[in-house]
Design a protein around this motif. Structure first.
Motif: not given
Length: 447
Positions: A270-277, A434-442
């Motif tokens: 969800v966080w990946v997609l909301l950041s992209r959209y 699951r994400p192989a390298y985690g998901i880095k966000v600010v």
């Protein structure tokens, strides 16, 4: 005369390993290619093991419905050292007995009482988040959902060493499973190589924690209304029997794995997609503002948050928490008029079906609105199945959806999560996706 599935077109077989190398290296890419280039049954060999990918919804529904003819695959059976005879891994009468015992534990009214726990733990996490900080949000979601599931099982805050033991064991199990999948589960856990020893030690560590909790509860005689109490009190209607300590351990281990891993992966997506959209994020915030104002969400708000729920459904479509389910035929049988040999592995991939343009227009686009007007009920069975289907559909589905909506609403009210540019987002296909390298966000605090 009935044709064999192996007379149908499928990927080229590479000597004795068949398609094992392609499947092991890039399973998502390989399955997507098979689903797009071949027919509704795609035969292949994984090593010497006959297998096929099913892409017709009717066939998927048939396999998931007939639980005695099609049993869990060798890959999942390899996890029995972690999950024992829990609901995820048991079969036949043993599974049916446990399912009947557990069904009342997951009654809608019972799980509703956990809504406050979910929101409270999320708000505690947010107190430690700082405006402008860079975080691995996948790690944060994993920690949060594990703390919630431990609280709901044991009625204890296990954010200390006990929770770390469990988190470590589950992480080691995921890594071990991924490694074994690439080897087609040829080397089982008894072989004394370092990764197997690490896996065995992690399970022993986790078992110590679980059995300690069971023993403490039996000794105290308390009933705080948590899942452990419900499991200990559950009685078989036919013979009045209750679960042994070993059965309790197996169900608790299964709940801890299934109850936090899939939800944390869903929210990470969800966080990946909301950041992209950002337009979707704006609509989400508008709904949260309209329904909640400045207050925290509760379970009573969920029916008033349809768009929030659509965001979760669409995220599970694009990043399904489980990328594939597999079953093994227990005898020679037929699917779609084709012969399937005993022992054949039947693969049904959420990753393939959820993203297939035949079923979803603009299938790569994140569009929560597509779930309006009861789309899920109108789709054929076997197209969208993030929680599986048939008699073995995930028993914790309502718990997971409630948790995902409440956590999303609580966090999105207070923070915007902006993806760190150039950080690689690579889905890793293990037991879960699951994400192989985690998901880095600010983090950007919403004032």
């Amino acid at each position: 005369m009935t044709q064999s599935i192996f007379e149908l077109p499928g990927p080229e077989r590479n000597s004795v390993v068949g398609s094992l190398l392609d499947f092991g290296r890039e399973p998502l890419e390989f399955l997507t290619r098979c689903g797009r280039e071949y027919g509704e049954i795609v035969p292949m060999y994984l090593g010497l093991k006959p297998a096929c990918l099913l892409t017709k919804p009717d066939y998927i529904e048939q396999v998931l419905k007939e639980r005695n003819l099609f049993i869990k695959s060798r890959g999942l059976r390899a996890l029995k050292s972690l999950l024992g005879e829990g609901l995820l891994s048991s079969e036949g009468e043993s599974w049916l007995h446990q399912r009947r015992l557990l069904q009342p534990v997951f009654h809608q009214k019972r799980i509703a009482s956990y809504g406050d726990v979910m929101v409270t733990y999320t708000e505690q996490m947010l107190e430690n988040w700082q405006d402008g900080e860079t975080r691995d949000v996948h790690q944060d979601m994993m920690r949060l959902t594990l703390n919630i599931v431990m609280q709901t099982i044991f009625n204890r805050d296990l954010s200390n060493g006990e929770a770390q033991d469990v988190a470590h064991a589950l992480d080691v199990a995921m890594d071990w499973f991924e490694s074994k999948r690439k080897q087609n589960f040829i080397f089982l856990e008894w072989f004394p190589i370092p990764e197997n020893i690490r896996y065995k030690n992690a399970i022993q560590q986790m078992d110590r924690t679980i059995y300690q909790m069971i023993n403490q509860r039996r000794a105290s005689g308390e009933n705080p209304g948590d899942l452990l109490s419900m499991l200990m009190e559950a009685r078989d209607e036919a013979d009045g029997s209750q679960m042994s300590d070993r059965q309790l351990r197996d169900e608790i281990a299964t709940l801890m794995l299934a109850g936090h891993e899939t939800t944390s992966n869903t929210l990470t997506g969800v966080w990946v997609l909301l950041s992209r959209y950002p337009d979707v994020r704006s609509k989400l915030l508008a709904e949260l503002q309209q329904v909640l104002g400045e207050r925290s969400p509760s379970i009573a708000d969920i029916p008033k948050l349809p768009y929030t729920e659509m965001v979760i459904k669409e995220a599970m479509r694009i990043f399904p928490p489980v990328f594939m389910m597999a079953r093994e035929a227990t005898q020679d049988c037929e699917i779609g008029g084709y012969e399937v040999p005993s022992g054949c592995m039947l693969m049904m991939s959420q990753w393939v079906m959820h993203r297939h343009p035949r079923h979803f227009e603009d299938s790569e686009v994140f569009r929560p609105e597509r779930w309006a007007n009861d789309l899920e009920k109108n789709l054929p069975r076997g197209v969208y199945f993030p929680f599986g289907d048939g008699p073995r559909i995930c028993i914790g589905k309502s718990f997971a959806l409630m948790e995902a909506v409440l956590l999303l609403a609580t966090i999105a009210q207070k923070f915007e999560l902006i993806l760190v540019p150039d950080h690689p987002i690579v889905p890793q296909a293990s037991i879960t996706l699951r994400p192989a390298y985690g998901i880095k966000v600010v983090l950007k605090k919403i004032h």
